[in-house]
Design a protein around this motif. Structure first.
Motif, PDB file in Angstrom:
ATOM      1  N   VAL A 132      41.684   1.583   3.566  1.00  0.00           N
ATOM      2  CA  VAL A 132      40.341   1.244   4.056  1.00  0.00           C
ATOM      3  C   VAL A 132      40.386  -0.056   4.850  1.00  0.00           C
TER       4      VAL A 132
ATOM      5  N   THR B 216      39.574  -0.324   8.786  1.00  0.00           N
ATOM      6  CA  THR B 216      38.508  -1.219   9.240  1.00  0.00           C
ATOM      7  C   THR B 216      38.977  -2.049  10.424  1.00  0.00           C
TER       8      THR B 216
ATOM      9  N   TYR C 241      39.189   0.252  13.460  1.00  0.00           N
ATOM     10  CA  TYR C 241      37.859   0.552  13.986  1.00  0.00           C
ATOM     11  C   TYR C 241      37.283  -0.638  14.743  1.00  0.00           C
ATOM     12  N   LEU C 242      37.488  -1.855  14.237  1.00  0.00           N
ATOM     13  CA  LEU C 242      37.000  -3.047  14.930  1.00  0.00           C
ATOM     14  C   LEU C 242      37.706  -3.233  16.266  1.00  0.00           C
TER      15      LEU C 242
ATOM     16  N   VAL D 195      31.589  -0.248  11.693  1.00  0.00           N
ATOM     17  CA  VAL D 195      32.088  -0.327  10.318  1.00  0.00           C
ATOM     18  C   VAL D 195      30.945  -0.733   9.376  1.00  0.00           C
TER      19      VAL D 195
ATOM     20  N   VAL E 157      31.151   0.586   5.710  1.00  0.00           N
ATOM     21  CA  VAL E 157      32.411   0.477   4.983  1.00  0.00           C
ATOM     22  C   VAL E 157      32.203   0.026   3.542  1.00  0.00           C
ATOM     23  N   TRP E 158      31.162  -0.773   3.284  1.00  0.00           N
ATOM     24  CA  TRP E 158      30.909  -1.267   1.927  1.00  0.00           C
ATOM     25  C   TRP E 158      30.740  -0.124   0.929  1.00  0.00           C
TER      26      TRP E 158
ATOM     27  N   TYR F  11      32.407   2.580   0.869  1.00  0.00           N
ATOM     28  CA  TYR F  11      33.737   3.056   0.508  1.00  0.00           C
ATOM     29  C   TYR F  11      34.353   2.196  -0.595  1.00  0.00           C
TER      30      TYR F  11
ATOM     31  N   PHE G  30      33.543   7.371   9.306  1.00  0.00           N
ATOM     32  CA  PHE G  30      34.672   6.537   8.902  1.00  0.00           C
ATOM     33  C   PHE G  30      35.421   7.195   7.750  1.00  0.00           C
TER      34      PHE G  30
END
Length: 378
Positions: free
Chosen positions: A101, A105, A108-109, A115, A118-119, A121, A135
């Protein structure tokens, strides 16, 4: 792809084979992004991915079921035992998962993708009651498994505290069946209020959402319980179980191919019945697989190798490896032979990176976990 055999000290080749088959089917399925085929071959790839993940979920439930029940039998089973079980589970899955993850991340950035979610996940709630975000979409099966175990464990604690004099067998079965019934109710509610007629949308809204899939995990757990208590019977009747699995498979094929049950004319079949039947079908093959021995050490070692790195393959193969390869290598104008070469390179890169991740990251953590997170099963 991430549960070691705990039913006894002995390894079972048949279960190792099932685990290896599961990750192989998943890899084969995601190769569809390389070939982009709409032919029969493409449909076989879609079906293989479906079956691969279902094998993964049910087998994991089966392997955990016996362990969970054995721990629950402990006389002073309580919150401490439940927390230890959950800690042990999370210590098994989260370190490698969090690493991927984190890497995704960053990727992806770099490419300018969002993102924002993402939290979710990090808490394993990315697909708890809604479809999973774009994602890391293949990670949906991990929350399904782990949330199923967590719910079961803490409900077992509550039931043990509230109903002191009841049989542990009765309490265990009540919790497991209760969660299966709740999942059935949730799917029935969805079926009554959904007008979806698209199978791909069904895969996102039902098949990949935690509150609709806990039953598949718990069907595996239930079978693990029966194997713990009635192992001799299941092994003696393994051919009957195997035949029952074949019959269920034929019923599913008959329903879909011959009777042509579709979301448009039989939404109840897809929304409520299909996935539990698939889980039950897989369970029917397990007693036969428990008795399957492989005399060839080369084959057994090859299967074991795939099993060992299967969790790393699961985490790395699609959103990370295949995404980056497709991004940097344009395959639109590739011939079939060039696509075959690309697919072979993809498999080699995936297996190579997975081996490195398993050897230098996952395995040391597992050794630490085995040494410091020991369940009370006596």
């Amino acid at each position: 792809m991430n549960d070691r055999k705990q039913i006894s000290a002995k390894r079972f080749f048949g279960l190792d084979f099932l685990r290896a088959l599961s990750i192989s089917l998943l890899l084969f399925s995601h190769c569809s992004w390389i070939y982009n085929s709409t032919s029969l071959f493409g449909r076989l790839q879609d079906a293989s991915g479906f079956l691969g993940v279902e094998l993964f979920i049910v087998l994991s439930g089966f392997l955990i079921g016996g362990i969970l029940f054995k721990q629950f039998l402990h006389e002073n089973y309580g919150v401490k035992d439940a927390l230890l079980f959950v800690s042990r589970r999370l210590m098994r899955v989260l370190p490698s998962y969090y690493l991927v993850v984190f890497i995704l991340t960053i990727v992806y950035l770099i490419f300018g993708f969002s993102v924002a979610q993402v939290w979710k996940y990090l808490l394993l709630i990315q697909n708890f009651a809604t479809p999973i975000p774009a994602f890391f979409p293949e990670s949906w099966s991990l929350p399904v498994k782990e949330m199923g175990y967590i719910f079961a464990v803490f409900l077992l604690v509550i039931s043990a505290k509230l109903v002191v004099n009841a049989s542990k067998k009765v309490l265990f079965l009540s919790v497991v069946f209760g969660l299966i019934i709740l999942t059935f109710v949730a799917k029935t509610y969805y079926n009554l209020h959904s007008a979806n007629l698209d199978l791909k949308l069904w895969s996102f809204e039902i098949r990949s959402v935690v509150i609709y899939r806990i039953d598949s995990v718990l069907i595996g757990v239930l079978f693990g319980y029966f194997n713990y208590y009635y192992n001799d019977f299941m092994v003696a009747k393994r051919k009957l179980f195997f035949a029952s699995g074949i019959m269920l498979f034929l019923v599913l094929i008959l329903s879909i191919v011959v009777l042509k049950l579709r979301l448009s004319n039989a939404a109840w079949f897809w929304n409520i019945c299909c996935l539990p039947l698939v889980s039950l079908m897989i369970c029917m093959f397990i007693p036969f697989l428990l008795s399957w021995e492989m005399k060839s050490k080369r084959i057994a070692n090859a299967i074991l190798f795939i099993c060992n790195i299967s969790y790393s393959i699961y985490l790395l193969h699609y959103s990370l490896v295949l995404f980056l390869m497709k991004y940097f290598i344009d395959t639109k104008n590739f011939s079939l032979w060039q696509l075959n070469g690309f697919a072979l390179l993809y498999l080699l890169v995936t297996v190579g990176l997975s081996y490195l991740m398993y050897t230098f990251y996952e395995k040391p953590i597992n050794q630490y976990r085995a040494k410091n997170f020991k369940l009370n099963e006596k």
